[in-house]
Design a protein around this motif. Structure first.
Motif, short mmCIF file in Angstrom:
data_model
loop_
_atom_site.label_atom_id
_atom_site.label_comp_id
_atom_site.label_asym_id
_atom_site.label_seq_id
_atom_site.Cartn_x
_atom_site.Cartn_y
_atom_site.Cartn_z
N MET A 1 107.79 45.22 38.16
CA MET A 1 109.14 44.68 37.67
C MET A 1 108.49 43.58 36.12
SD MET A 1 111.14 41.80 39.66
CE MET A 1 109.53 40.30 39.96
N ASN A 2 109.00 43.71 35.43
CA ASN A 2 108.85 43.22 34.29
C ASN A 2 109.01 41.63 34.14
OD1 ASN A 2 107.90 45.69 32.59
ND2 ASN A 2 110.36 45.39 32.05
N ILE A 3 107.92 40.85 33.67
CA ILE A 3 107.80 39.58 34.29
C ILE A 3 109.16 39.04 32.98
CG2 ILE A 3 106.45 37.08 34.35
CD1 ILE A 3 106.06 38.80 35.74
N LYS A 4 109.51 38.19 32.78
CA LYS A 4 110.77 37.42 32.69
C LYS A 4 110.04 36.19 32.03
CE LYS A 4 115.89 37.75 31.37
NZ LYS A 4 117.00 38.29 31.63
N VAL A 5 110.35 35.48 32.58
CA VAL A 5 110.17 33.99 32.46
C VAL A 5 107.80 34.26 32.50
CG1 VAL A 5 110.27 31.78 32.56
CG2 VAL A 5 111.77 33.28 33.07
N SER A 6 107.48 33.03 31.69
CA SER A 6 105.99 32.99 31.34
C SER A 6 106.46 31.13 31.54
CB SER A 6 105.29 33.33 30.74
OG SER A 6 104.96 34.61 30.27
N VAL A 7 105.57 30.99 32.81
CA VAL A 7 105.48 29.16 32.93
C VAL A 7 104.38 29.24 33.12
CG1 VAL A 7 105.77 26.81 34.42
CG2 VAL A 7 107.16 29.15 34.63
N VAL A 8 104.21 27.60 31.58
CA VAL A 8 103.20 27.44 31.01
C VAL A 8 102.44 25.36 31.42
CG1 VAL A 8 101.75 26.71 28.83
CG2 VAL A 8 102.47 28.72 29.13
N MET A 9 101.65 25.55 32.35
CA MET A 9 101.61 24.37 32.08
C MET A 9 100.06 23.92 32.31
SD MET A 9 100.81 22.76 36.38
CE MET A 9 102.67 23.50 37.06
N PRO A 10 99.94 23.25 31.25
CA PRO A 10 98.14 22.54 30.53
C PRO A 10 97.64 21.87 31.71
CG PRO A 10 99.92 22.55 29.22
CD PRO A 10 100.78 22.44 30.08
N VAL A 11 96.77 21.44 32.29
CA VAL A 11 96.28 20.32 33.35
C VAL A 11 95.08 20.00 32.55
CG1 VAL A 11 95.27 20.39 35.78
CG2 VAL A 11 97.48 22.27 34.90
N TYR A 12 95.03 18.85 32.69
CA TYR A 12 93.66 17.76 32.62
C TYR A 12 94.18 15.65 33.52
CZ TYR A 12 90.03 14.86 30.00
OH TYR A 12 89.44 14.06 30.05
N ASN A 13 93.08 16.70 34.15
CA ASN A 13 92.53 15.32 35.41
C ASN A 13 94.00 14.30 35.50
OD1 ASN A 13 90.42 15.64 34.08
ND2 ASN A 13 90.02 13.50 33.10
N VAL A 14 94.85 15.50 36.39
CA VAL A 14 96.14 14.93 36.80
C VAL A 14 96.00 15.24 38.27
CG1 VAL A 14 97.48 15.06 35.06
CG2 VAL A 14 96.97 17.42 36.29
N GLN A 15 95.15 14.80 39.10
CA GLN A 15 94.83 15.38 40.15
C GLN A 15 95.73 15.15 41.46
OE1 GLN A 15 90.63 14.11 41.56
NE2 GLN A 15 91.72 11.71 41.37
N THR A 31 113.14 33.76 40.75
CA THR A 31 111.33 34.29 40.81
C THR A 31 110.88 35.15 39.88
OG1 THR A 31 112.58 36.62 42.50
CG2 THR A 31 112.19 33.90 43.59
N ASN A 32 110.93 35.88 38.74
CA ASN A 32 110.62 36.63 38.21
C ASN A 32 109.94 35.95 37.24
OD1 ASN A 32 109.86 38.86 37.46
ND2 ASN A 32 111.69 39.65 35.55
N PHE A 33 108.91 35.22 37.24
CA PHE A 33 108.08 34.27 36.41
C PHE A 33 106.73 34.35 36.39
CE2 PHE A 33 109.09 31.37 40.06
CZ PHE A 33 107.64 30.82 39.91
N GLU A 34 105.54 34.21 36.01
CA GLU A 34 104.24 33.88 36.52
C GLU A 34 104.24 32.75 36.04
OE1 GLU A 34 101.68 36.06 33.55
OE2 GLU A 34 103.36 35.29 31.73
N LEU A 35 103.15 31.47 36.58
CA LEU A 35 102.68 30.77 36.60
C LEU A 35 101.01 30.70 35.39
CD1 LEU A 35 102.89 27.63 36.33
CD2 LEU A 35 101.76 27.54 38.65
N ILE A 36 101.22 30.40 34.48
CA ILE A 36 99.88 30.61 33.56
C ILE A 36 99.11 28.45 33.57
CG2 ILE A 36 98.42 31.13 31.40
CD1 ILE A 36 100.32 33.10 31.01
#
Length: 346
Positions: A1-15, A31-36
């Protein structure tokens, strides 16, 4: 299945927040997404918490050096394979239907490059406030974007990959340097700079959907808490915009600065900085007295809140603010309902 949505989440000191942010993405009805997840050299337990999730849709990319939010977003975009790219800051959350509704919106409107939603304000402890961000949703020109930034926050937009490709650039002259989309010399205002560059220099449109699908955390420790630094970064954005949109800035810069000062006055009120709030709203009205005529209600509310915070004892101001927020929230929910949305579901 081709991924339709890429979700980008920057993370820095957010525990304290990152698990809730990730959960809100993984619980999407679409549900057709990836989480980067881009770990920007966190020094707390943020990375370890991200690694506790066992989901094949998650990819974690680690920066070797701390580069800032703009660079983390750029890294995520470069690794994204989806047709649409969504951004969520790691201290915010999404409604479960956010991606589904944005995908429908972008699929139905091929000229829209940036789709965004209304947002609901969330307190630092995760409880919801009665207040929403209520931006203009349609007919968004470069002038509207410059003056009001209807996207509102970095967790609201979902962007067509082709639109991002149309504004990518090489930060230096070296041929082997990676491409950028956000300007990495900015530590704040990188989002409005990116959106403005897209709308002012390409044919892509921006449009919003009426549901409050983003839950924006009012974090006193976040980048937006220091309003003076935020103003300085906005002025840096204006300096750059004079280069790629000189006529726009020549015509609307003073008005845009007044709107920005009013926005920063509201930010100062939310963080309890009465003196700063008063200074910002005074400067806004001095910069453009037309604010009182063009947007009387919002300007008077901001002016009143700033002066009450400056004058009243903290306990008395909090009582007034609670009543004011309740009344404003009622009005906002009525407007959302008028647009065919049941605000209680969000």
């Amino acid at each position: 299945m081709n991924i339709k949505v890429s979700v980008v989440m920057p993370v820095y000191n957010v525990q304290h927040f990152v698990k809730s942010a990730i959960d809100s993405v993984l619980k999407q009805t679409y549900t057709n997404f990836e989480l980067i997840i881009v770990n920007d050299c966190s020094t707390d337990q943020s990375l370890a918490l991200c690694q506790t999730f066992n989901d094949s849709r998650i990819r974690i990319i680690n920066h070797r050096n701390n580069k800032g939010l703009a660079a983390a977003r750029n890294t995520g975009i470069r690794h994204a394979i989806g047709r649409y790219v969504a951004f969520i800051d790691s201290d915010d959350q999404w409604h479960q239907d956010k991606l589904r509704l944005h995908v429908d919106h972008l699929d139905a409107n091929p000229k829209v490059g940036i789709s965004f939603s209304r947002s609901a304000f969330m307190r630092h402890n995760g409880t919801m406030t009665p207040i929403y961000q209520m931006p203009q949703l349609t007919n968004i020109s470069a002038e509207v974007l410059l003056c009001r930034n209807p996207v509102g926050n970095g967790s609201a937009p979902v962007i067509r990959r082709e639109a991002l490709n149309d504004i990518r650039f090489k930060p230096y002259s070296h041929a082997d340097e990676y491409s950028c989309y956000f300007d990495e010399t900015f530590r704040q205002s990188e989002d409005i700079e990116c959106w403005l560059r897209m709308i002012a220099t390409t044919n892509w449109k921006m449009a919003g959907i009426p549901q409050p699908l983003t839950y924006y955390r009012l974090n006193p420790e976040g980048l937006s808490a220091d309003v003076n630094k935020q103003l300085a970064s906005w002025e840096k954005m204006i300096d750059k915009a004079r280069i790629f949109a000189p006529q726009l800035l020549k015509k609307h810069e003073n008005k845009a600065r007044a709107y920005q000062l009013r926005y920063l006055a509201r930010q100062a009120v939310r963080s309890g900085q009465g003196k700063t709030a008063k200074q910002m709203i005074d400067k806004a009205i001095a910069q453009s007295p037309d604010l009182l005529m063009e947007e009387t209600g919002r300007t008077v509310v901001t002016l009143s809140a700033a002066y009450l915070l400056y004058i009243l004892p903290t306990s008395m101001f909090k009582a007034c603010a609670k009543l004011g927020q309740y009344c404003i929230g009622l009005r906002q929910r009525w407007v959302i309902g008028r647009d065919g949305v049941n605000a209680s579901q969000f």
